[in-house]
Design a protein around this motif. Structure first.
Motif, PDB file in Angstrom:
ATOM      1  N   GLY A 171      14.823   1.535  -3.952  1.00  0.00           N
ATOM      2  CA  GLY A 171      14.856   2.031  -2.577  1.00  0.00           C
ATOM      3  C   GLY A 171      13.461   2.287  -2.028  1.00  0.00           C
ATOM      4  N   VAL A 172      12.616   2.946  -2.829  1.00  0.00           N
ATOM      5  CA  VAL A 172      11.236   3.233  -2.442  1.00  0.00           C
ATOM      6  C   VAL A 172      10.332   2.830  -3.599  1.00  0.00           C
ATOM      7  N   ARG A 173       9.290   2.086  -3.293  1.00  0.00           N
ATOM      8  CA  ARG A 173       8.302   1.684  -4.298  1.00  0.00           C
ATOM      9  C   ARG A 173       6.954   2.287  -3.932  1.00  0.00           C
ATOM     10  N   GLU A 174       6.255   2.774  -4.934  1.00  0.00           N
ATOM     11  CA  GLU A 174       4.956   3.402  -4.689  1.00  0.00           C
ATOM     12  C   GLU A 174       3.867   2.631  -5.414  1.00  0.00           C
ATOM     13  N   MET A 175       2.803   2.315  -4.688  1.00  0.00           N
ATOM     14  CA  MET A 175       1.686   1.558  -5.249  1.00  0.00           C
ATOM     15  C   MET A 175       0.370   2.239  -4.898  1.00  0.00           C
ATOM     16  N   PRO A 176      -0.594   2.238  -5.809  1.00  0.00           N
ATOM     17  CA  PRO A 176      -1.855   2.939  -5.553  1.00  0.00           C
ATOM     18  C   PRO A 176      -2.763   2.202  -4.577  1.00  0.00           C
ATOM     19  N   VAL A 177      -3.475   2.978  -3.770  1.00  0.00           N
ATOM     20  CA  VAL A 177      -4.622   2.470  -3.008  1.00  0.00           C
ATOM     21  C   VAL A 177      -5.835   2.636  -3.923  1.00  0.00           C
ATOM     22  N   VAL A 178      -6.499   1.539  -4.239  1.00  0.00           N
ATOM     23  CA  VAL A 178      -7.593   1.600  -5.218  1.00  0.00           C
ATOM     24  C   VAL A 178      -8.984   1.494  -4.585  1.00  0.00           C
ATOM     25  N   GLY A 179      -9.036   1.338  -3.284  1.00  0.00           N
ATOM     26  CA  GLY A 179     -10.340   1.256  -2.628  1.00  0.00           C
ATOM     27  C   GLY A 179     -10.207   0.731  -1.214  1.00  0.00           C
ATOM     28  N   GLY A 180     -11.352   0.449  -0.606  1.00  0.00           N
ATOM     29  CA  GLY A 180     -11.339  -0.064   0.747  1.00  0.00           C
ATOM     30  C   GLY A 180     -12.732  -0.377   1.232  1.00  0.00           C
ATOM     31  N   SER A 181     -12.821  -0.801   2.479  1.00  0.00           N
ATOM     32  CA  SER A 181     -14.112  -1.123   3.079  1.00  0.00           C
ATOM     33  C   SER A 181     -14.131  -0.645   4.521  1.00  0.00           C
ATOM     34  N   GLY A 182     -15.333  -0.619   5.120  1.00  0.00           N
ATOM     35  CA  GLY A 182     -15.454  -0.160   6.499  1.00  0.00           C
ATOM     36  C   GLY A 182     -15.124   1.312   6.607  1.00  0.00           C
ATOM     37  N   VAL A 183     -14.207   1.658   7.492  1.00  0.00           N
ATOM     38  CA  VAL A 183     -13.773   3.045   7.657  1.00  0.00           C
ATOM     39  C   VAL A 183     -13.216   3.595   6.341  1.00  0.00           C
ATOM     40  N   PHE A 184     -12.670   2.712   5.513  1.00  0.00           N
ATOM     41  CA  PHE A 184     -11.995   3.129   4.286  1.00  0.00           C
ATOM     42  C   PHE A 184     -12.862   3.004   3.030  1.00  0.00           C
ATOM     43  N   ARG A 185     -14.171   3.058   3.160  1.00  0.00           N
ATOM     44  CA  ARG A 185     -15.016   3.104   1.972  1.00  0.00           C
ATOM     45  C   ARG A 185     -14.665   4.346   1.140  1.00  0.00           C
ATOM     46  N   PHE A 186     -14.644   4.183  -0.174  1.00  0.00           N
ATOM     47  CA  PHE A 186     -14.298   5.248  -1.120  1.00  0.00           C
ATOM     48  C   PHE A 186     -12.842   5.709  -0.962  1.00  0.00           C
ATOM     49  N   ALA A 187     -11.989   4.884  -0.386  1.00  0.00           N
ATOM     50  CA  ALA A 187     -10.600   5.289  -0.148  1.00  0.00           C
ATOM     51  C   ALA A 187      -9.822   5.433  -1.452  1.00  0.00           C
ATOM     52  N   ARG A 188      -8.858   6.345  -1.428  1.00  0.00           N
ATOM     53  CA  ARG A 188      -7.893   6.494  -2.514  1.00  0.00           C
ATOM     54  C   ARG A 188      -6.610   7.036  -1.896  1.00  0.00           C
ATOM     55  N   GLY A 189      -5.489   6.761  -2.527  1.00  0.00           N
ATOM     56  CA  GLY A 189      -4.218   7.214  -1.987  1.00  0.00           C
ATOM     57  C   GLY A 189      -3.073   6.390  -2.541  1.00  0.00           C
ATOM     58  N   TYR A 190      -2.008   6.260  -1.751  1.00  0.00           N
ATOM     59  CA  TYR A 190      -0.870   5.471  -2.211  1.00  0.00           C
ATOM     60  C   TYR A 190      -0.127   4.885  -1.013  1.00  0.00           C
ATOM     61  N   ALA A 191       0.630   3.822  -1.301  1.00  0.00           N
ATOM     62  CA  ALA A 191       1.453   3.153  -0.292  1.00  0.00           C
ATOM     63  C   ALA A 191       2.906   3.206  -0.737  1.00  0.00           C
ATOM     64  N   GLN A 192       3.801   3.577   0.163  1.00  0.00           N
ATOM     65  CA  GLN A 192       5.228   3.573  -0.111  1.00  0.00           C
ATOM     66  C   GLN A 192       5.885   2.442   0.662  1.00  0.00           C
ATOM     67  N   ALA A 193       6.662   1.641  -0.052  1.00  0.00           N
ATOM     68  CA  ALA A 193       7.330   0.487   0.560  1.00  0.00           C
ATOM     69  C   ALA A 193       8.838   0.683   0.532  1.00  0.00           C
ATOM     70  N   ARG A 194       9.474   0.356   1.653  1.00  0.00           N
ATOM     71  CA  ARG A 194      10.933   0.368   1.761  1.00  0.00           C
ATOM     72  C   ARG A 194      11.363  -0.942   2.412  1.00  0.00           C
ATOM     73  N   THR A 195      12.319  -1.629   1.804  1.00  0.00           N
ATOM     74  CA  THR A 195      12.796  -2.882   2.385  1.00  0.00           C
ATOM     75  C   THR A 195      13.586  -2.583   3.660  1.00  0.00           C
ATOM     76  N   HIS A 196      13.149  -3.183   4.752  1.00  0.00           N
ATOM     77  CA  HIS A 196      13.846  -3.006   6.034  1.00  0.00           C
ATOM     78  C   HIS A 196      14.949  -4.047   6.168  1.00  0.00           C
ATOM     79  N   THR A 197      14.614  -5.299   5.958  1.00  0.00           N
ATOM     80  CA  THR A 197      15.611  -6.372   5.954  1.00  0.00           C
ATOM     81  C   THR A 197      15.236  -7.390   4.890  1.00  0.00           C
ATOM     82  N   LEU A 198      16.254  -8.035   4.302  1.00  0.00           N
ATOM     83  CA  LEU A 198      16.048  -9.096   3.328  1.00  0.00           C
ATOM     84  C   LEU A 198      17.118 -10.149   3.528  1.00  0.00           C
ATOM     85  N   ASP A 199      16.706 -11.371   3.804  1.00  0.00           N
ATOM     86  CA  ASP A 199      17.618 -12.498   3.956  1.00  0.00           C
ATOM     87  C   ASP A 199      17.736 -13.173   2.593  1.00  0.00           C
TER      88      ASP A 199
END
Length: 213
Positions: free
Chosen positions: A168-196
């Motif tokens: 139902g919910v998947r969690e994946m790490p944010v491991v970095g970034g660039s620009g505004v997101f230099r030194f970024a850390r955090g996580y992303a949560q994914a939920r399937t909205h539609t699947l054909d």
């Protein structure tokens, strides 16, 4: 008289050559010594010839951390004439595997504000996902969110993690970034909205929480 005048003429010239040579030697020695001293006593951090050095937060322009919440929809289109995700590699067992184990897909998926493809595009999800589980459908996700909107335009967030696509919910790490997101850390949560299930096309809702400066 001719010989005497010749001798008198040669002595000043010899002296001049000797003095010029001595001056040149002293001048060259001064330059060498000055260069040696300047190379030896350059303060730490000023020379560009170093492998590693300490830096201050002020030097890097780092202030207080901000926490941002980004919300968007990820469109993974594998069917039709213009797919945004294509299989680029597979293993000998992929086609006989219940999880398509070993399949590697390259993607350049649009990110939109709303779930409709006609909604405003705010970036792209660029990278790969690969089937990395023999028994359950689980993808290894290696990708960048490349943003194109507002103050995040030109900045990226990097994701590396496991995506159990039927959860139902998947969690994946944010491991970095660039620009505004230099030194970024955090996580992303994914939920399937539609699947054909017939075409394999999917729309996934993402909520990303990230610390950055």
């Amino acid at each position: 008289m001719h010989l005497c005048s010749f001798t008198k003429f040669e002595k000043p010239q010899s002296i001049s050559i000797t003095m010029a040579t001595t001056f040149a030697v002293k001048f060259t020695s001064t330059i060498i010594i000055t260069f040696f001293l300047s190379a030896t006593f350059i303060p730490a951090g000023k020379s560009q010839e170093y492998f590693a050095r300490k830096v201050s937060r002020q030097e890097m322009g780092l202030g207080r951390q901000k926490l941002s919440h980004l919300h968007f929809y990820f469109h993974d289109i594998v069917s039709g004439r213009n797919p945004t995700a294509v299989r680029v590699a597979e293993a000998a067992v992929t086609n006989s595997s219940v999880t398509s184990f070993g399949a590697v897909v390259m993607m350049d998926d649009p990110l939109t504000v709303g779930p409709e493809m006609s909604s405003k595009i705010v970036g792209r999800a660029q990278g790969i996902y690969a089937s990395a589980d023999l028994n359950n459908l689980g993808f290894l996700m290696v990708l960048n969110y490349a943003f194109t909107e507002g103050k995040f335009n030109g900045s990226t967030l990097s994701i590396l993690g496991r995506n159990a696509v039927f959860s139902g919910v998947r969690e994946m790490p944010v491991v970095g970034g660039s620009g505004v997101f230099r030194f970024a850390r955090g996580y992303a949560q994914a939920r399937t909205h539609t699947l054909d299930l017939k075409t394999g096309d999917a729309v996934v809702e993402y909520n990303v929480y990230t610390f950055h400066y």
